[in-house]
Design a protein around this motif. Structure first.
Motif, PDB file in Angstrom:
ATOM      1  N   LYS B   3       7.398   3.224   6.683  1.00  0.00           N
ATOM      2  CA  LYS B   3       6.558   2.037   6.548  1.00  0.00           C
ATOM      3  C   LYS B   3       5.169   2.312   7.089  1.00  0.00           C
ATOM      4  O   LYS B   3       5.013   3.032   8.077  1.00  0.00           O
ATOM      5  N   THR B   5       1.585   0.220   8.125  1.00  0.00           N
ATOM      6  CA  THR B   5       1.010  -1.097   8.376  1.00  0.00           C
ATOM      7  C   THR B   5      -0.489  -0.980   8.614  1.00  0.00           C
ATOM      8  O   THR B   5      -0.934  -0.218   9.478  1.00  0.00           O
ATOM      9  N   ALA B   7      -3.087  -3.612   9.619  1.00  0.00           N
ATOM     10  CA  ALA B   7      -3.185  -5.005  10.039  1.00  0.00           C
ATOM     11  C   ALA B   7      -4.499  -5.661   9.630  1.00  0.00           C
ATOM     12  O   ALA B   7      -4.568  -6.872   9.435  1.00  0.00           O
ATOM     13  N   GLY B 105       0.047   1.639   2.807  1.00  0.00           N
ATOM     14  CA  GLY B 105      -0.176   0.352   3.439  1.00  0.00           C
ATOM     15  C   GLY B 105      -0.769  -0.621   2.432  1.00  0.00           C
ATOM     16  O   GLY B 105      -0.992  -0.274   1.267  1.00  0.00           O
TER      17      GLY B 105
END
Lengths: 118, 114
Positions: B3, B5, B7, B105
């Motif tokens: 995964k 990420t 943000a 992402g």
């Protein structure tokens, strides 16, 4: 050509129609990937070819999606009976290195095929 | 599971300011590869940098620099003295040594204001 070429750049289909998207990777590149990119999102994996072998199709969302690369170069992504949720940009990428390569290389992307299903 | 990420959804900076784009990844693999790609309005993703998991040396290349921290699973990207042409969506990506998928992402949209 020098880069990854995709056609058509834009495709509008009526719901229920079949579409075919073409990818011409960089000459000699072993690996070929198809990605789906929804608006405002990152690319999502669809399928992977190493030469003519489709080694991974785990990302294909349904059996309406089919991809092939019969001679290990040009690839076609086919979507049957298109639905509105299929609307996205379909990106093709190629890489000189294959699976388990000692030094995984970067992907070279085409400009994508934008599919709009009405 | 793999995964990535990002943000930060959108960032705006004034030209010549420095900007850092954050990336946090998850993987159970011991060997993996991290990438940054740039997607200008034309749509084509352009490769910027690759880092191997076993090479934590950070690097500077012109106005770009990268900070890879395995301890925090972060792979941040900095543009120094930003320019209007840097305006694009930037994607961080992860690939394991045992798989073939690149995990991306959701991207950070950077706008550089003149």
């Amino acid at each position: 050509g020098a880069g990854v070429s995709q056609s058509p750049r834009y495709k509008v289909a009526k719901r229920g129609q079949d579409v075919a998207l073409r990818c011409d990777p960089i000459s000699g590149h072993v690996s070929l990937f198809w990605y789906q990119q929804a608006l405002g999102q990152g690319p999502e994996f669809l399928t992977y070819f190493q030469n003519e072998a489709q080694l991974d199709k785990s990302g294909l969302p349904s059996d309406r999606f089919f991809a092939e690369r019969p001679e290990g170069s040009v690839s076609t992504l086919k979507i049957q009976r298109t639905q509105q949720e299929d609307s996205a940009v379909y990106l093709c990428a190629s890489s000189a290195s294959g699976v388990y390569a000692a030094n995984t290389g970067e992907l070279f992307f085409g400009e994508g095929s934008r599919l709009t299903v009405l | 599971a793999q995964k990535v990420t990002q943000a930060q959804t959108e960032i705006s900076v004034v030209e010549k300011e420095d900007v850092t784009l954050d990336c946090v990844y998850e993987t159970r693999d011991t060997t993996y590869y991290l990438f940054w790609y740039k997607q200008p309005p034309s749509g084509e993703l352009v490769f910027l940098i690759r880092r191997n998991s076993f090479d934590e040396q950070n690097e500077i290349s012109g106005r770009y620099s990268w900070n890879f921290q395995k301890s925090t699973s972060s792979f941040n990207f900095t543009i120094t003295a930003s320019q209007v042409v840097d305006s694009a969506v930037y994607f961080c990506a992860l690939r394991s040594n045992t798989g073939n998928q690149f995990y991306f992402g959701t991207g950070t949209s950077l706008t550089v204001i003149p």
